[in-house]
Design a protein around this motif. Structure first.
Motif, short mmCIF file in Angstrom:
data_model
loop_
_atom_site.label_atom_id
_atom_site.label_comp_id
_atom_site.label_asym_id
_atom_site.label_seq_id
_atom_site.Cartn_x
_atom_site.Cartn_y
_atom_site.Cartn_z
N GLN A 1 44.02 43.16 44.88
CA GLN A 1 44.69 44.19 45.66
C GLN A 1 45.99 44.68 45.02
OE1 GLN A 1 43.73 45.86 48.48
NE2 GLN A 1 41.74 44.84 48.23
N HIS A 2 46.50 43.95 44.02
CA HIS A 2 47.74 44.35 43.37
C HIS A 2 47.51 45.14 42.09
CE1 HIS A 2 49.83 41.72 46.20
NE2 HIS A 2 49.01 40.74 45.86
N ARG B 1 40.39 46.54 41.54
CA ARG B 1 40.85 46.41 42.92
C ARG B 1 39.68 46.18 43.88
NH1 ARG B 1 45.83 48.31 44.91
NH2 ARG B 1 45.87 48.51 47.19
#
Length: 411
Positions: A216-217, A224
């Motif tokens: 997610q980063h 992602r």
């Protein structure tokens, strides 16, 4: 000489006027040209595709992975489209559609699982693309099962056909449970193959592996996305392909024959429509789409057993079609989204120590009761353009005739 005065005709709204949000959207969409529909549809699909990549507060499912929920939605959307061909287009009440779903899933499982005596992975099925090669086989197998079931049973109608199809779904489940030498019985088939795309040191099993949890980063959208998001993207592609195929059928002679059979089978037969042939086509096409969804399910979870193909799931599939609107392709997709999303969204909401997601059958049952009372055609009812154009022609012909009568009376 006194001029005769005629009473003004009552200004009734046209029969195809919108009566709600769903009707307004349908009317707006039907009024667009084909290039305009593509112009709105493609960006809408792209927006839907990137939704799982970002945790939007209003859409995210705190209790589970939103990407996995959307992957399940894509699978249910395929099921709803296939069942809509049978129920919504041809008017055949099928309560055992889960049987075709199971045949598609078990076809992939029997050919690719190490627990199966029919495992062909490593032989003529390459390990990397075994799942992809099994998809057309699953579609073919379920279409043949639709042919075998439909040939002797499609002479029946209404409740009798519903009972026969319900029995078919249960027969498939019981066979899977009582053939341990082939299907591994209640233990199921594990380690089913999936697309090994994007294998690397960062993703040893590839993008579609259940071990891909996503980052997610990361600013890279491919990194992602977790495995559920990748299955969702694949499902969207398959949904678009199936929609184009089914849409072309609906606008052809086949689609017109389905509508005639749905409205009045006896009248269609009298007018020369070979009803049995077109009903059998609808059954086989719907079965093939159900098999495609079953193959998608088997590759996604990589494990299948008979409990996943019970009659309750068949009722949920039918609920998606009825809720969205029988005969409306986009409507049944909305119905599939509601069936999948709402229980997962309510899973994190606890009342009295019990998750509201566990009451999904109660909620859907109440929803169907209310829907049948106030909107029996579903949220997005299907309207035939031919009938709408017929009403417009009728009004256009009637107005000059009424004007001529009024002029003659005034002279």
């Amino acid at each position: 000489m006194t001029n005769a005065k005629t009473a003004p005709a009552p200004s009734n709204p046209p029969a195809d006027a919108p009566h709600g949000v769903g009707d307004a959207i349908r009317t707006w969409w039907a009024g667009l040209s084909r290039p305009a529909q593509w112009g709105f549809g493609v960006p809408a699909v792209l927006v839907l595709a990137i939704l799982p990549l970002f945790k939007l507060p209003l859409l995210d499912t705190p209790g589970t992975s939103f990407g996995g929920v959307m992957a399940q939605f894509a699978m249910y959307a395929l099921i709803a489209i296939g069942l809509n061909v049978v129920v919504g287009q041809a008017g055949l009440l099928d309560l055992g559609y889960v049987g075709f779903y199971a045949v598609g899933a078990y076809t992939v499982g029997l050919l690719t699982s190490p627990n199966s005596p029919w495992n062909q992975t490593g032989g003529w099925l390459g390990t990397k693309w075994a799942w992809l090669l099994c998809v057309p086989i699953a579609i073919l197998a379920t279409s043949i099962s639709g042919l075998i079931l439909g040939t002797p049973t499609l002479r029946l109608r209404g409740d009798y056909l519903a009972i026969v199809t319900l029995g078919f779904g249960e027969i498939v489940r019981l066979l899977a449970d009582n053939l341990p030498d082939i299907t591994n019985g209640s233990l199921g088939l594990s380690r089913i193959q999936y697309p090994h795309l994007g294998e690397s040191d960062k993703h040893p099993g590839g993008y579609f592996s259940s071990g891909n949890l996503g980052d997610q980063h990361s600013w890279n959208l491919l990194d992602r996305a977790n495995s559920g998001t990748w299955w969702y993207w694949l499902g969207i592609v398959l949904v678009v392909i199936v929609l184009l195929f089914v849409g072309n059928l609906e606008r052809s002679r086949v689609g017109r024959a389905w509508v005639a059979i749905r409205e009045d089978e006896d009248a269609a037969e009298i007018m020369g429509v070979p009803t049995f042939k077109f009903k059998l086509w609808a059954f086989m096409i719907g079965a093939g789409i159900g098999g495609l969804s079953g193959a998608l399910y088997a590759g996604q979870v990589q494990f299948i057993n008979p409990t996943g193909f019970n009659v309750i799931n068949s009722m949920l599939f039918l609920c998606a079609v009825v809720l969205g609107g029988q005969g409306n392709k986009l409507g049944v997709i909305v119905g599939a989204f509601l069936i999948v999303y709402l229980p997962n969204r309510l899973m994190s909401v606890n009342v009295g120590g019990q998750s509201l997601g566990d009451y999904k059958y109660l909620f859907f049952g109440l929803t169907l009761v209310v829907l049948m009372i106030f909107r029996p055609q579903g949220l997005f009812p299907a309207r035939q353009k031919l009938l709408a154009y017929g009403r417009q022609v009728y009004r256009a012909v009637r107005r000059p005739a009424a004007a001529a009568q009024t002029t003659g009376a005034g002279q």
